[in-house]
Design an enzyme around this catalytic site. Structure first.
Site, PDB file in Angstrom:
ATOM      1  N   TYR A   1       0.930  -3.723  11.691  1.00  0.00           N
ATOM      2  CA  TYR A   1       0.704  -2.347  11.208  1.00  0.00           C
ATOM      3  C   TYR A   1       1.362  -1.325  12.131  1.00  0.00           C
ATOM      4  O   TYR A   1       2.086  -0.444  11.678  1.00  0.00           O
ATOM      5  CB  TYR A   1      -0.792  -2.063  11.035  1.00  0.00           C
ATOM      6  CG  TYR A   1      -1.292  -2.582   9.714  1.00  0.00           C
ATOM      7  CD1 TYR A   1      -1.229  -3.942   9.418  1.00  0.00           C
ATOM      8  CD2 TYR A   1      -1.778  -1.734   8.730  1.00  0.00           C
ATOM      9  CE1 TYR A   1      -1.651  -4.437   8.193  1.00  0.00           C
ATOM     10  CE2 TYR A   1      -2.196  -2.225   7.503  1.00  0.00           C
ATOM     11  CZ  TYR A   1      -2.137  -3.571   7.246  1.00  0.00           C
ATOM     12  OH  TYR A   1      -2.542  -4.056   6.029  1.00  0.00           O
TER      13      TYR A   1
ATOM     14  N   HIS B   1       0.827  -1.219   0.000  1.00  0.00           N
ATOM     15  CA  HIS B   1       0.000   0.000   0.000  1.00  0.00           C
ATOM     16  C   HIS B   1       0.863   1.273   0.000  1.00  0.00           C
ATOM     17  O   HIS B   1       0.546   2.244   0.677  1.00  0.00           O
ATOM     18  CB  HIS B   1      -0.958   0.010   1.202  1.00  0.00           C
ATOM     19  CG  HIS B   1      -1.953  -1.106   1.175  1.00  0.00           C
ATOM     20  ND1 HIS B   1      -3.156  -1.006   0.529  1.00  0.00           N
ATOM     21  CD2 HIS B   1      -1.914  -2.358   1.693  1.00  0.00           C
ATOM     22  CE1 HIS B   1      -3.819  -2.155   0.644  1.00  0.00           C
ATOM     23  NE2 HIS B   1      -3.087  -2.988   1.340  1.00  0.00           N
TER      24      HIS B   1
ATOM     25  N   ASN C   1     -10.112  -2.870   2.722  1.00  0.00           N
ATOM     26  CA  ASN C   1      -9.854  -2.871   1.283  1.00  0.00           C
ATOM     27  C   ASN C   1     -11.155  -2.588   0.536  1.00  0.00           C
ATOM     28  O   ASN C   1     -12.223  -2.512   1.153  1.00  0.00           O
ATOM     29  CB  ASN C   1      -9.312  -4.239   0.842  1.00  0.00           C
ATOM     30  CG  ASN C   1      -7.827  -4.410   1.171  1.00  0.00           C
ATOM     31  OD1 ASN C   1      -7.054  -3.464   1.128  1.00  0.00           O
ATOM     32  ND2 ASN C   1      -7.438  -5.628   1.480  1.00  0.00           N
TER      33      ASN C   1
END
Ligand code: NDP
Length: 482
Positions: A336, A54, A126
């Protein structure tokens, strides 16, 4: 109005920002021209590591408004009827690097940060309701197949299809990727999905499983492969231009927020594993309930500060929202936040774009770039427990209900008894003739460059999804002379 004085980063006035200091007109530059060194040194540090996945993204600010009463499911203040919560959205492609073209066929990231009064809630989803895998062990390998081959430094169709031929749980997501929705025209013309199962917790401390959906109000629009190639020939920045432009023009995009809800005890009874990221919850069994909408209405003032440094993590939840046993979600809770510690720094959540809009009180101490001081409001309170009056304390009333899970600790084969084909078939079967023809053609095109036996292996899976699907791809390959 007079112009501002140009200064050094230390605040001193700069007398000349055009000419370096030299010994004589033709002589070498002097070491004492520190501002020249400072300028060059800053330039060397203008980049932070790009996201491994991403990397290329487009973001805007806006607000979430809740219009329906779902208090029976959640006590989250930002999900109560009438609540309005400021937010940031970042859309992205997955595989391409920071300079990649926007309009490529790829899954799109759909990351939302809600600045709630109880802290930041990040839904990092997403534009697809499912993903390529259900066990996080597979994530780094899967991503390697989407990135560059170590020797050729090119993307490899062989790696992608070899991996997918040995990982049939991916083919539901691959079907979406190769369908019309795999190449949305702009970020405004696609849905978003929380993808994972999360939980909602009400004021009775009852837990419900939940899926989040964000349906575009602009209508779906997609490009074919040929249209996408033409678009990329015109501009590599199609999404940035579209999102920035629409907001600059005051034409604010909106998405309807919906939830699917499952009673906690039903997770054991469902015919499919509701924590399997390769599966949707069928609408017929778990209808989508509209609860509100969000609008994007403000462009960032500084792309780097507010989009490149935006740090979304599914680990950011708020009271009334919780996690689920989804294994991939559990792994993302670590990875993350860890990615942001690495690429931005220890105190990434203190940067303005990431900072909560509510008071923050914690005992983390020091570290690189700590410009906030001690976040407890009292310099004597730098450890815990302490007896300092007014120091931050835990609040036992915020505890989630216990997660009722039984079973032996082991490595359970995620393939055992799992049906990798039915939901891909359901999607294939709902496409009309034109949609199927494009699905077959896109799949055949993407297979170009993979070895014949790899393709045969993967086609055997497509045959099991549906004989028509396998047959359609074979015919499309023939049409390409493949
Ligand atoms: P439904 O007939 O109720 O749902 C079909 C859904 O398919 C639509 O609501 C739409 O999702 C979605 N869809 C339509 N065109 C495309 C496309 N080109 N690419 C991806 N999705 C598309 O049946 P089910 O709920 O039983 O689901 C059947 C299949 O639909 C699933 O196996 C899954 O592949 C797909 N799907 C299901 C979703 C779900 O949450 N149940 C969500 C998205 C896809 P939407 O309403 O979200 O636009």
């Amino acid at each position: 109005m007079t112009d501002k004085q140009l200064t050094t980063t230390a605040g001193a006035p700069i007398s000349d920002n055009q000419n370096s200091q030299t010994a004589g007109e033709r002589g070498p530059v002097l070491m004492q021209d520190y501002q020249l060194i400072e300028k060059l040194a800053h330039q060397n540090r203008e980049r932070i590591p790009e996201r491994v996945v991403h990397a290329k993204g487009w973001g805007a600010f806006g607000a979430l408004k809740i219009t329906e009463d779902i208090s029976k499911y959640t006590k989250a203040k930002s999900l109560q009827k009438g609540a309005t919560t400021p937010m940031l959205a970042r859309f992205s492609t997955v595989a391409g690097e920071l300079g990649a073209a926007d309009n490529e066929r790829d899954v799109r990231g759909f990351a939302l940060k809600f600045y709630t009064e109880d802290g930041n809630w990040d839904l990092v989803g997403n534009n697809t309701p499912v993903f390529f895998l259900r066990d996080p062990y597979k994530f780094p390998d899967f991503i390697h197949t989407q990135k560059r081959h170590p020797k050729t430094n090119l993307r490899s169709a062989e790696a992608m299809w070899d991996y997918w031929s040995l990982s049939p749980e991916a083919l539901h997501q691959v079907t979406i990727l190769m369908s019309d929705r795999g190449c949305p025209t702009t970020p405004m013309q696609m849905n978003g999905y929380g993808s994972h199962t999360f939980s909602l917790i009400n004021d009775q401390n009852e837990r419900f499983w939940v899926k989040f959906h964000f349906k575009t109000q602009q209508g779906h629009a997609h490009l074919t492969n040929a249209q996408s190639a033409a678009k990329i020939g015109e501009t590599r920045e199609g999404y940035q231009e579209a999102l920035f432009g629409t907001i600059e023009n005051g034409d604010f995009p909106k998405w309807t927020m919906q939830i699917q809800v499952m009673a906690e005890e039903d997770a054991e009874k469902a015919a499919f594993n509701p924590f399997d990221l390769t599966k949707v919850w069928p609408h017929a069994d778990y209808p989508c309930i509209t609860i509100g909408e969000f609008e994007l209405n403000r462009n960032p003032e500084n792309y780097f500060a507010e989009v490149e440094q935006a740090a979304f993590s599914p680990s950011n939840i708020v009271p009334g929202v919780g996690f689920s046993p989804d294994k991939v979600l559990q792994a993302r809770l670590f990875s993350y936040a860890d990615a942001h510690r690495y690429r931005i720094g220890t105190h990434y959540e203190a940067l303005p774009v990431n900072a909560p809009k509510c008071p923050v009180h914690h005992y983390h101490k020091d570290g690189n770039m700590n410009f906030m001081g001690q976040q407890t409001g009292n310099s004597d309170a730098y450890y815990e427990p302490n007896s300092v009056a007014g120091a931050p304390r835990e609040d036992a009333t915020q505890a989630e209900p216990p997660l009722k899970i039984s079973g032996d600790a082991d490595r359970y084969n995620h393939r055992d008894g799992n049906d990798d084909y039915s939901q891909a078939r359901a999607l294939h079967d709902l496409f009309d003739e034109g949609q199927r023809a494009r699905l077959y053609a896109n799949t055949a095109e993407a297979m170009q460059g993979a070895k014949a036996d790899t393709i045969e292996r993967v086609l055997a899976h497509y045959d099991q999804i549906s004989p028509a699907y396998g047959k359609g791809i074979r015919a499309a390959r023939k049409a390409l002379n493949a």
